[in-house]
Design an enzyme around this catalytic site. Structure first.
Site: not given
Length: 347
Positions: A225, A233, A267
């Site tokens: 990330r 998105e 992440r």
């Protein structure tokens, strides 16, 4: 069993006939390395015996005498480098600078033999990788990024060779055991069992990767990330464009990641550099992401976003761009909700 472990964890050994790939570098020796360390291995061997890898002739059109001259030049350049290469991009640059007169086809063939990327230059190449900032815990040097591994404009999956010292020390015992069992199964030509064991390794977060020169390595999977930015998105306006922008920057490239920690979704959060370019900074400059001020207050990020807004670049050309974190509250992802609070979906 000891030989099988050395096969995957850094030392050298010859494969059994049953496990021999069609083509090998370094005189038939398999090492647990990525491209740049495979080149370093061959240069060490050349220093000892003045011989070149036999498989190289399938990738280049030149005499053995010419190849010996190449390795002599590379060995000298490697030894004289102020900072010897530590990752694939740096090794590729040294090869290109040293062997620039051998012809395009031979140069590309040499790089392909070692699985080394062809460094790309852009207008942002004036950036340099800074020293570790406060809060950085460790550094990852990835293998080339697959395009399919890029999930959206601020996240992707990366693999790191277990030939790296830190990774070698982190391999779980069950994965080591699985590697041994798979090696033995392949040696016994029990390929069905080897395939099942391979699935075990993948489920544990590892993967067997075959390089272009047919060397197989074990690599550790990381979900990355990008720290301090938030891209739209994929289902949002400009979401697919942001994803493609990131893909263009990093696909097929080896990355340097300064890791700050792990987020609530598991992440790995970090600053990402490609060929000396700071990826988050470039995304912000091009209007491909928002500055995620709630998690990162770096003033240079705010300034890059401000300039992109003023120039109406990327998502800022939209009539009314919506913050991704606001959009996600309105459109919760069931998978992320489950990861954050597993009890929500328990029966």
């Amino acid at each position: 069993m000891g030989n099988a472990l050395r096969f995957f964890y850094g030392s050298c050994q010859r494969q059994t006939a049953a496990d021999e790939p069609q083509e090998l570098g370094s005189h038939g020796v398999v090492t647990e390395t990525a491209g740049f360390s495979a080149l370093a291995q061959d240069l060490r061997l050349f220093h000892t015996n003045s011989r070149v890898p036999p498989g190289l002739s399938r990738y280049v059109n030149s005499s053995e005498k010419a190849q010996i001259n190449w390795y002599s030049k590379l060995l000298k350049a490697w030894n004289e480098a102020r900072t010897p290469p530590k990752q694939a991009e740096a090794a590729a640059r040294l090869v290109i600078q040293t062997l620039q007169n051998i012809g395009k086809a031979n140069l590309e063939g040499f790089l392909a033999f070692y699985g080394l990327p062809v460094p790309q230059t852009t207008e942002e190449d004036t950036d340099v990788t800074p020293p570790w900032a406060e809060g950085v815990q460790f550094e990852l040097l990835t293998l080339p990024i697959d395009e399919w591994a890029i999930g959206d404009g601020d996240g992707f999956t990366a693999y790191v060779s277990t030939g790296e010292q830190m990774e070698s020390n982190l391999i779980p015992q069950e994965v080591k055991n699985a590697v041994i069992r798979r090696h033995n199964a392949r040696a016994a030509k029990d390929f069905k069992q080897a395939k099942l064991i391979k699935k075990e390794v993948i489920a544990a977060g590892y993967r067997f990767i075959t390089l272009p020169n047919q060397k197989e390595i074990l690599a550790h999977k990381y979900r990355i990330r990008l720290r301090g930015v938030d891209a739209p998105e994929c289902k949002m306006p400009y979401g697919e464009e942001a994803k493609q922008a990131l893909a263009k920057m990093i696909k097929g490239k080896c990355l340097q990641i300064h890791v700050y920690g792990v987020d609530k979704y598991g992440r790995t959060v970090g600053d990402v550099y490609c060929n000396g370019i700071f990826i988050q900074e470039l995304l912000l400059r091009r209007g491909c992401a928002w500055h995620y001020k709630a998690f990162d207050a770096r003033p240079e990020f705010a300034e890059s976003e401000k300039k992109a807004r003023a120039d109406r670049r990327g998502l800022w050309a939209l009539p009314n761009p919506e913050e991704p974190w606001v959009w996600k509250k309105k459109n919760p992802n069931p998978r992320e909700t489950l990861q954050k609070n597993p009890s929500v979906y328990r029966m």
